[in-house]
Design an enzyme around this catalytic site. Structure first.
Site, PDB file in Angstrom:
ATOM      1  N   CYS A   1      19.402 -23.914 -18.704  1.00 60.76           N
ATOM      2  CA  CYS A   1      19.294 -24.325 -20.118  1.00 60.76           C
ATOM      3  C   CYS A   1      20.608 -24.873 -20.667  1.00 60.76           C
ATOM      4  O   CYS A   1      20.615 -25.566 -21.683  1.00 60.76           O
ATOM      5  CB  CYS A   1      18.808 -23.170 -20.977  1.00 60.76           C
TER       6      CYS A   1
ATOM      7  N   HIS B   1      20.532 -25.164 -28.473  1.00 58.25           N
ATOM      8  CA  HIS B   1      19.449 -25.024 -27.496  1.00 58.25           C
ATOM      9  C   HIS B   1      18.301 -24.311 -28.200  1.00 58.25           C
ATOM     10  O   HIS B   1      18.520 -23.337 -28.921  1.00 58.25           O
ATOM     11  CB  HIS B   1      19.948 -24.216 -26.297  1.00 58.25           C
TER      12      HIS B   1
ATOM     13  N   ASN C   1      10.836 -23.849 -25.537  1.00 56.49           N
ATOM     14  CA  ASN C   1      12.103 -23.946 -24.820  1.00 56.49           C
ATOM     15  C   ASN C   1      11.935 -24.960 -23.682  1.00 56.49           C
ATOM     16  O   ASN C   1      11.231 -24.689 -22.713  1.00 56.49           O
ATOM     17  CB  ASN C   1      12.469 -22.559 -24.281  1.00 56.49           C
TER      18      ASN C   1
HETATM   19  O1  UT7 Z   1      16.688 -20.546 -22.490  1.00 56.90           O
HETATM   20  C1  UT7 Z   1      17.350 -19.472 -21.888  1.00 56.90           C
HETATM   21  C2  UT7 Z   1      17.593 -18.495 -22.869  1.00 56.90           C
HETATM   22  N1  UT7 Z   1      16.386 -17.747 -23.122  1.00 56.90           N
HETATM   23  C3  UT7 Z   1      16.436 -16.863 -24.049  1.00 56.90           C
HETATM   24  O2  UT7 Z   1      17.481 -16.760 -24.635  1.00 56.90           O
HETATM   25  C4  UT7 Z   1      15.254 -15.979 -24.314  1.00 56.90           C
HETATM   26  C5  UT7 Z   1      15.781 -14.735 -24.893  1.00 56.90           C
HETATM   27  N2  UT7 Z   1      14.799 -13.755 -25.265  1.00 56.90           N
HETATM   28  C6  UT7 Z   1      13.865 -13.917 -26.234  1.00 56.90           C
HETATM   29  O3  UT7 Z   1      13.708 -14.990 -26.777  1.00 56.90           O
HETATM   30  C7  UT7 Z   1      13.089 -12.690 -26.684  1.00 56.90           C
HETATM   31  O4  UT7 Z   1      13.657 -11.558 -26.090  1.00 56.90           O
HETATM   32  C8  UT7 Z   1      11.570 -12.746 -26.353  1.00 56.90           C
HETATM   33  C9  UT7 Z   1      10.871 -13.752 -27.261  1.00 56.90           C
HETATM   34  C10 UT7 Z   1      11.391 -13.119 -24.913  1.00 56.90           C
HETATM   35  C11 UT7 Z   1      10.915 -11.390 -26.610  1.00 56.90           C
HETATM   36  O5  UT7 Z   1      11.190 -10.919 -27.913  1.00 56.90           O
HETATM   37  P1  UT7 Z   1      11.722  -9.422 -28.144  1.00 56.90           P
HETATM   38  O6  UT7 Z   1      11.766  -9.203 -29.585  1.00 56.90           O
HETATM   39  O7  UT7 Z   1      12.996  -9.288 -27.369  1.00 56.90           O
HETATM   40  O8  UT7 Z   1      10.546  -8.561 -27.538  1.00 56.90           O
HETATM   41  P2  UT7 Z   1      10.573  -7.542 -26.299  1.00 56.90           P
HETATM   42  O9  UT7 Z   1      10.866  -8.254 -25.024  1.00 56.90           O
HETATM   43  O10 UT7 Z   1      11.432  -6.386 -26.664  1.00 56.90           O
HETATM   44  O11 UT7 Z   1       9.062  -7.098 -26.254  1.00 56.90           O
HETATM   45  C12 UT7 Z   1       8.434  -6.438 -27.350  1.00 56.90           C
HETATM   46  C13 UT7 Z   1       7.009  -6.100 -26.965  1.00 56.90           C
HETATM   47  C14 UT7 Z   1       6.870  -5.476 -25.579  1.00 56.90           C
HETATM   48  O12 UT7 Z   1       5.880  -4.475 -25.666  1.00 56.90           O
HETATM   49  P3  UT7 Z   1       6.318  -2.913 -25.759  1.00 56.90           P
HETATM   50  O13 UT7 Z   1       7.126  -2.675 -24.525  1.00 56.90           O
HETATM   51  O14 UT7 Z   1       7.123  -2.812 -27.034  1.00 56.90           O
HETATM   52  O15 UT7 Z   1       5.013  -2.224 -25.805  1.00 56.90           O
HETATM   53  C15 UT7 Z   1       6.322  -6.618 -24.740  1.00 56.90           C
HETATM   54  O16 UT7 Z   1       5.523  -6.159 -23.656  1.00 56.90           O
HETATM   55  O17 UT7 Z   1       6.210  -7.295 -26.949  1.00 56.90           O
HETATM   56  C16 UT7 Z   1       5.465  -7.344 -25.730  1.00 56.90           C
HETATM   57  N3  UT7 Z   1       5.228  -8.728 -25.378  1.00 56.90           N
HETATM   58  C17 UT7 Z   1       4.201  -9.451 -25.874  1.00 56.90           C
HETATM   59  N4  UT7 Z   1       3.202  -9.123 -26.696  1.00 56.90           N
HETATM   60  C18 UT7 Z   1       2.324 -10.088 -27.022  1.00 56.90           C
HETATM   61  C19 UT7 Z   1       5.981  -9.552 -24.585  1.00 56.90           C
HETATM   62  N5  UT7 Z   1       5.443 -10.770 -24.549  1.00 56.90           N
HETATM   63  C20 UT7 Z   1       4.343 -10.748 -25.326  1.00 56.90           C
HETATM   64  C21 UT7 Z   1       3.386 -11.698 -25.713  1.00 56.90           C
HETATM   65  N6  UT7 Z   1       2.398 -11.330 -26.554  1.00 56.90           N
HETATM   66  N7  UT7 Z   1       3.441 -12.982 -25.267  1.00 56.90           N
END
Ligand code: UT7
Length: 324
Positions: A114, A251, A281
């Protein structure tokens, strides 16, 4: 007098197929509401089955050349940032070179995921400043849809396909921060973060292209901190401060990362070009796409001071400060 790499053309291309969040609700335990609130993404474009990264890159390059009023024969070099090449080799850059009908000069790919476009811009600037090229086409192009695990809801909803391109030209400046062109760059990588974002296949391991794997939450925290610090380092190198910024062109990974970084830099969101809602992204394509869309919207104008910043797999991250 000081030589500067000045942007004289910009363009982009997005595949025709738009995939709204609701489409993922049909196959995965996810919702439009979750995707919007956690990432800011509402839709993304996916390439057609027969459409490749070099196709997207060629269309974006043609748009940038037209914007610059140039032809392929006017270009000395092509640097193309991608992690989703058509083939293991030759480079996508040489495929684009041939499609454009460019028979001289040189072309190569840069792979910094990225952060690829930031690395490509910085290298293009170095080629121009060293006198090896006077006009460089810098492209970011990706078909990330090809490396997504469509059963992994934590990743497949976040990425999209697209391409953007800039034409840089050597021009004379005064050597002050008022000059148009690239004023400073800051590049970083730290391979010890490899597990945070990687693809689980490749030529010398599985012999397959593999699928994207990501530890989203820890990466999120690294992203805000590292993006703000690399932007600060590049600004300091340019002899400029936060108050000089007209636009942050970040980005486009996640609206919350974009907001967090703007806050750390003490800037309001009306100074940020945001396209993540429409593109998702697009990895190395996201910054040139945002530059092209930002110009088309009338946000970015000649003379504006821009800070572009990105982080991705490696980890690799960096920033470029330029005056449009
Ligand atoms: O381009 C390279 C750089 N990339 C990035 O910088 C990406 C960085 N990360 C992010 O953008 C975020 O961390 C995400 C959007 C990927 C996730 O957001 P978050 O607020 O960090 O959520 P999380 O990973 O802590 O997940 C929260 C919950 C989890 O469930 P539990 O464990 O709390 O029960 C996940 O399993 O959301 C769940 N989850 C979803 N639920 C519904 C993860 N993906 C999904 C989904 N739909 N698509």
């Amino acid at each position: 007098m000081t030589k500067r790499s000045v942007v004289i053309g910009v363009g982009h291309y997005l595949p025709e197929r738009v995939v709204p969040n609701a489409e993922f609700e049909k196959t995965l335990d996810t919702s439009d509401e979750w995707i919007r609130s956690r990432s800011g993404i509402e839709r993304r474009h996916f390439a057609a089955p027969d459409e490749t990264t070099s196709d997207l890159a060629t269309y974006a390059a043609q748009a940038a050349l037209a914007d610059a009023g140039l032809e392929a024969g006017d270009i000395d070099a092509i640097i193309l940032a991608t992690s989703t090449a058509d083939l293991t080799f030759p480079s996508v850059a040489t495929m684009v070179q041939s499609r454009l009908g460019m028979t001289r000069g040189f072309a190569f790919d840069v792979q910094a995921v990225c952060a690829g476009f930031i690395y490509a811009l910085s290298n293009a600037n170095a080629l121009i400043l060293s006198g090896q090229a006077n006009r460089v086409l810098v492209i970011g192009a990706e078909t990330f849809s090809r490396i997504l695990d469509m059963n992994d809801r934590a990743t497949c909803v976040l990425f999209g396909d697209g391409a953007g391109a800039l034409v840089l030209e050597a021009q004379e400046g005064k050597g002050t921060p008022e000059d148009r062109g690239i004023l400073a760059a800051d590049l970083n990588s730290d391979g010890s973060y490899r597990e945070m974002l990687y693809v689980d296949g490749g030529v010398s391991t599985t012999g397959t292209a593999g699928k994207l794997r990501m530890q989203g939450n820890p990466l999120f925290r690294q992203a805000v901190e590292k993006l703000a610090s690399t932007a600060d380092a590049a600004l300091a190198r340019a002899g400029l401060g936060h108050e000089d910024i007209d636009w942050i062109v970040p980005h486009q990974a996640n609206i919350r990362i974009i907001q967090g970084t703007a806050k750390k830099l003490g800037l309001s969101m009306d100074k940020v070009v945001v396209t993540v809602q429409d593109h998702g992204n697009t990895s190395a394509a996201s910054i040139p796409l945002a530059l092209s869309v930002g110009k088309a919207r009338g946000q970015i104008k000649p003379g504006d001071l821009l800070v572009t910043e990105a982080i991705g797999g490696g980890l690799a991250w960096g920033a470029v400060v330029l005056r449009w």
